[in-house]
Structure formats: C-alpha cells, structure tokens
Design a protein around this motif. Structure first.
Motif, short mmCIF file in Angstrom:
data_model
loop_
_atom_site.label_atom_id
_atom_site.label_comp_id
_atom_site.label_asym_id
_atom_site.label_seq_id
_atom_site.Cartn_x
_atom_site.Cartn_y
_atom_site.Cartn_z
N GLU A 39 -7.06 12.77 -3.31
CA GLU A 39 -7.47 11.37 -3.72
C GLU A 39 -7.51 11.86 -5.25
OE1 GLU A 39 -11.05 10.57 -1.99
OE2 GLU A 39 -10.46 10.37 0.00
N ALA A 40 -8.01 13.05 -5.82
CA ALA A 40 -8.05 13.26 -7.16
C ALA A 40 -6.68 13.28 -7.91
CB ALA A 40 -8.65 14.77 -7.43
N THR A 41 -5.76 13.71 -7.08
CA THR A 41 -4.45 13.47 -7.98
C THR A 41 -3.94 12.03 -7.86
OG1 THR A 41 -3.71 15.75 -6.97
CG2 THR A 41 -1.84 14.48 -7.48
N ALA A 42 -4.14 11.33 -6.85
CA ALA A 42 -3.78 10.13 -6.52
C ALA A 42 -4.52 9.28 -7.77
CB ALA A 42 -4.14 9.41 -5.28
N GLY A 43 -5.81 9.60 -7.99
CA GLY A 43 -6.54 9.09 -9.25
C GLY A 43 -5.96 9.18 -10.29
N HIS A 44 -5.43 10.37 -10.58
CA HIS A 44 -4.87 10.80 -11.87
C HIS A 44 -3.52 10.14 -12.17
CE1 HIS A 44 -7.81 13.52 -12.98
NE2 HIS A 44 -7.57 14.52 -11.78
N LEU A 45 -2.94 9.76 -11.04
CA LEU A 45 -1.74 8.99 -11.09
C LEU A 45 -1.80 7.64 -11.37
CD1 LEU A 45 0.44 10.69 -8.16
CD2 LEU A 45 0.71 11.13 -10.69
N GLY A 46 -2.89 6.99 -11.40
CA GLY A 46 -3.14 5.80 -11.82
C GLY A 46 -3.47 4.96 -10.70
N ILE A 47 -3.68 5.46 -9.33
CA ILE A 47 -3.76 4.70 -8.18
C ILE A 47 -5.34 4.29 -7.98
CG2 ILE A 47 -3.53 4.75 -5.54
CD1 ILE A 47 -0.98 4.74 -7.09
N PRO A 48 -5.86 3.18 -7.79
CA PRO A 48 -7.15 2.70 -7.73
C PRO A 48 -7.55 3.30 -6.16
CG PRO A 48 -5.68 0.86 -7.54
CD PRO A 48 -4.87 2.05 -8.02
N VAL A 49 -7.97 4.34 -5.85
CA VAL A 49 -8.34 4.83 -4.67
C VAL A 49 -9.07 4.22 -3.55
CG1 VAL A 49 -8.85 7.00 -3.39
CG2 VAL A 49 -7.45 7.14 -5.50
N GLN A 50 -10.60 3.68 -4.23
CA GLN A 50 -11.17 3.26 -3.52
C GLN A 50 -10.77 1.57 -3.22
OE1 GLN A 50 -14.06 4.27 -2.36
NE2 GLN A 50 -13.42 6.23 -3.07
N ARG A 51 -10.00 0.96 -3.93
CA ARG A 51 -9.62 -0.44 -3.73
C ARG A 51 -8.46 -0.29 -2.52
NH1 ARG A 51 -7.50 -3.91 -8.68
NH2 ARG A 51 -5.48 -2.38 -8.27
N LEU A 52 -7.80 0.98 -2.88
CA LEU A 52 -6.52 1.14 -1.65
C LEU A 52 -7.09 1.30 -0.19
CD1 LEU A 52 -3.70 2.00 -0.79
CD2 LEU A 52 -4.42 4.39 -1.54
N LYS A 53 -8.36 2.28 -0.18
CA LYS A 53 -8.95 2.46 0.96
C LYS A 53 -9.51 1.09 1.57
CE LYS A 53 -10.40 7.21 -0.13
NZ LYS A 53 -11.52 8.03 -0.19
N LEU B 213 0.83 -1.08 0.00
CA LEU B 213 -0.18 -0.02 -0.26
C LEU B 213 0.80 1.35 -0.04
CD1 LEU B 213 -2.55 -1.00 2.76
CD2 LEU B 213 -2.74 -1.43 0.29
N ALA B 214 2.28 0.98 0.02
CA ALA B 214 2.95 2.07 0.40
C ALA B 214 3.02 3.23 -0.64
CB ALA B 214 4.44 1.76 0.55
N ARG B 215 3.23 2.67 -2.02
CA ARG B 215 3.02 3.69 -3.04
C ARG B 215 1.51 4.61 -3.28
NH1 ARG B 215 1.20 2.75 -8.44
NH2 ARG B 215 1.85 4.19 -9.87
N GLY B 216 0.55 3.79 -3.03
CA GLY B 216 -0.78 4.52 -2.92
C GLY B 216 -1.08 5.41 -1.94
N LEU B 217 -0.25 5.12 -0.69
CA LEU B 217 -0.61 5.99 0.14
C LEU B 217 0.61 7.39 0.22
CD1 LEU B 217 -0.38 3.78 3.50
CD2 LEU B 217 -2.31 4.60 2.36
N ASN B 218 1.43 7.08 -0.48
CA ASN B 218 2.37 8.19 -0.88
C ASN B 218 1.80 9.15 -1.70
OD1 ASN B 218 4.51 7.67 0.74
ND2 ASN B 218 5.61 6.60 -0.81
N ALA B 219 0.79 8.66 -2.88
CA ALA B 219 0.09 9.15 -3.84
C ALA B 219 -1.13 10.00 -3.19
CB ALA B 219 -0.44 8.53 -5.01
N LEU B 220 -1.63 9.27 -2.17
CA LEU B 220 -2.84 9.74 -1.49
C LEU B 220 -2.58 11.00 -0.66
CD1 LEU B 220 -5.89 8.70 -1.47
CD2 LEU B 220 -5.09 7.60 0.74
N ALA B 221 -1.28 11.34 -0.18
CA ALA B 221 -1.10 12.40 0.46
C ALA B 221 -0.88 13.50 -0.31
CB ALA B 221 0.61 12.39 0.94
#
Length: 367
Positions: free
Chosen positions: A255-269, A244-252
């Motif tokens: 959420e919108a930016t993390a989604g644009h970076l290709g992170i599946p935000v809801q699945r990560l949560k 989860l580390a990469r997704g949590l870094n992007a989430l910082a």
C-alpha cells in the motif's frame, strides 16, 4: 551503482519478457472469446427438450425473426424465451463472480480471497432471503417501493455490509491481515448463515421449497424481466472494474509503494468493495449460491497469462462466463429431464481444485 554494461541487456530482457507475456495474454483472450462463442452455441442447442435450436438458428440466419410464423411456436418459445435469457444471465453471473474473485484477490493480495469464502456471498444471500421471507410482512413497504429491484438491492446491501465489516476488522493502520481476513470472513459467513437459517425456519412450505433450491444455485428461473432488473447493475460493475487494474497492480507492491506511485489507495479499496458487492449481490439475487467460480477462474488464468490485472480481469470475465454456461449445460442434461442445481456442479468441479491450490501452496504437491 548498477553496472551499465549489464543494465542494458537486463532491461532489454525484461522488456522482451513483458512483451512475451502481453502477447500470450492477448492470444489467450482471443481464444477465450472463441470459447465463449462455442459455449453459447452449445447452450443454445442442448437441453432436456428436443426443441430444434438448429432449425431455429437456420431460420434465424435465413432472415426469420423471433415471433415469425416460419419458426415453430414451440421451438421459438424454448429457444428465445427459455434458453436465450438463461444464457445471457449465465454469462452475466459467471463474469461477475469471476471478476469479483480476481478483484478481491488483488485487493487483499491473497489468492484465497473469494466472495464465497470470506462471507460476501453469505451476506448477499441473507439480504435476498430476508426479502423473500419477509417481503409480504415486515419488509412489505420496501418491496412495494422498489418492486422487482427489492431483491437485488437487498442482496447488494447484504454483501456490501459484510465486505465493509470484514475490511474494517482485517485492516489496521492501512495494513490488511490475511489471517484475520479469512477468520473474520468465516465468522461473518457463519453469522449470516445462522440468520438465514432463522429466516428459513420462519418460512412457509412454499417459501421453504423455493429457498432450498435457490440456495443450491440455479439459472432455471431466468427471464427477460430478471435480466432487466439485475443486468444493468452487473454490467455497470463489470464496466467499472477494468479501471481498477492499474491500481491493483500497484497494490501488489504494497500500500505504501502504491501510494508513492500516485495511486489513491483508499478510493481504490472502496471502489473495489462497492463494485464487488454490487456484482456479487445482484448475481446471488437471481442465481442463488454458486461457489468456486470466483476462486478457480483467476487461478487458472494466472497460470496462463500471469498476474497483470489489465489482462486478468477481462480474461476472467470471459472464462467465468464460459465455465458457468458449460456447468449449466451439464446441470440441464446430466439427469434429464430433471435438472441438477448448478451450485452442485461448480462445487464438484471447484472443490478439488481448491484443495489442489492449498496443497500446492504448502509444497505437498508440485504440479
């Protein structure tokens, strides 16, 4: 347009800074590995008993094995059947609580998020207490079906239910309100504690005594059987969280930016919530309420190695395991031959640190 004459040097400086942080993080993780080894050795050789763990270790290093006649039967019992299971359980619980705290702080993007503070631990406690008190009456079919797994499973589902309710209450249109999260966490924790109080009121004298000490937190009941029942759950949750580390870094970054970076935000949560619930629920089931590890450890490490979760999560596991072993060593020796509940030790050490965080965030102190 960025001036290329300064963009190059700035990029080089940024890369150099990143390299410095990564190098420092690796050194800190190496030191934490050595610290954990020292904490294990201290826990193995200290305690209220005068059992000579040194002799046991010496015999072990010279080739003797558990159960060998060369070892003292009494020392063998104390070291291999009492202290060693306790050490392993302490490492698992400490790592689980610390990593869960780091994941929740990354998920909610708030350094105050902690499984104990926002009610997850209280929900797990409610599930575990329900099995202890009602395991021979209303919940008898459940305990008969799952056996020794009934308690950790109940704690897991208690923590999971609390976390899902908390997340639904605090999140609107994909945005999580920190203030709502904290207030909802306090309310859910109060509700879970009230229901736990009702169950305690229904308990008989033997259950009441067990519950009282269990709620204060202790590793005193560690056995190989308990490790076998909750160890796989905690290890599986801990093994999944570094992914989860990469997704949590992007989430910082939002959420919108993390989604644009290709992170599946809801699945990560949802993955983070299930992992934290499993780790905390299993830990609470075997050790009771041990607070402040999940909030103190990630903060200490952020001061040392920064917020990068690629290093923060494994470092939290190592430091959490070490701190809980040291706290357990203090609990076993400070009032020997009696034993202080470990939750009291972590609260005495962690509460002042929590106040320091609050005062530092408000600018009252600058340390």
């Amino acid at each position: 347009m960025v001036d290329q004459s300064i963009a190059g040097p700035v990029k080089v400086m940024a890369n150099a800074s990143e390299g410095d942080r990564s190098g420092r993080a690796r050194i800190v993780i190496l030191l934490l590995c050595l610290g954990l080894a020292a904490a294990v050795l201290l826990s193995l050789t200290s305690g209220a008993s005068d059992a000579s763990a040194v002799n046991v270790l010496r015999d072990w290093l010279l080739g003797a094995v558990p159960g060998d006649a060369a070892l003292s039967a009494r020392d063998n019992l104390i070291v291999y059947d009492i202290r060693l299971p306790r050490i392993i359980l302490g490492m698992l619980v400490g790592a689980a609580l610390a990593v869960s705290g780091a994941v929740m702080q990354g998920l909610f993007r708030n350094p105050l998020a902690d499984p104990g503070l926002i009610g997850v631990s209280a929900g797990s406690s409610l599930g575990a207490v329900a099995v202890i008190v009602l395991g021979t009456t209303v919940l008898a079919p459940v305990t008969a079906l799952f056996g020794t797994l009934a308690l950790p499973l109940a704690a897991f589902f208690g923590g999971l239910a609390t976390t899902l309710v908390l997340y639904q209450v605090a999140t609107r249109r994909g945005q999580t309100s920190v203030a709502t999260m904290l207030l909802a966490g306090i309310a859910l924790a109060a509700l879970a504690m009230a229901l736990t109080g009702i169950l305690i009121f229904m308990a008989d004298d033997r259950q009441l005594r067990d519950l009282t000490f269990w709620q204060l937190g202790s590793l005193g009941g560690a056995t190989w059987q308990k490790i076998g029942s909750v160890g796989p759950i905690i290890i599986l949750a801990l093994a999944a969280m570094p992914f989860l580390a990469r997704g949590l870094n992007a989430l910082a970054l939002g959420e919108a930016t993390a989604g644009h970076l290709g992170i599946p935000v809801q699945r990560l949560k949802y993955t983070a919530i299930i992992g934290v619930s499993a780790a905390v629920g299993a830990s609470v089931a075997v050790s009771g309420g041990i607070g402040f590890v999940g909030i103190v450890v990630p903060h200490l490490l952020r001061l040392l190695i920064g917020p990068d979760n690629r290093y923060l999560l494994p470092a939290s596991a190592l430091l959490g395991a070490s701190l809980l072993l040291l706290a357990d060593a203090v609990a076993r020796t400070i009032v020997a031959p009696a034993e202080l509940p470990i939750g009291i030790v972590t609260a005495v050490a962690g509460a002042p640190f929590f106040l320091w965080i609050l005062l530092r965030k408000r600018g009252v102190i600058d340390l």
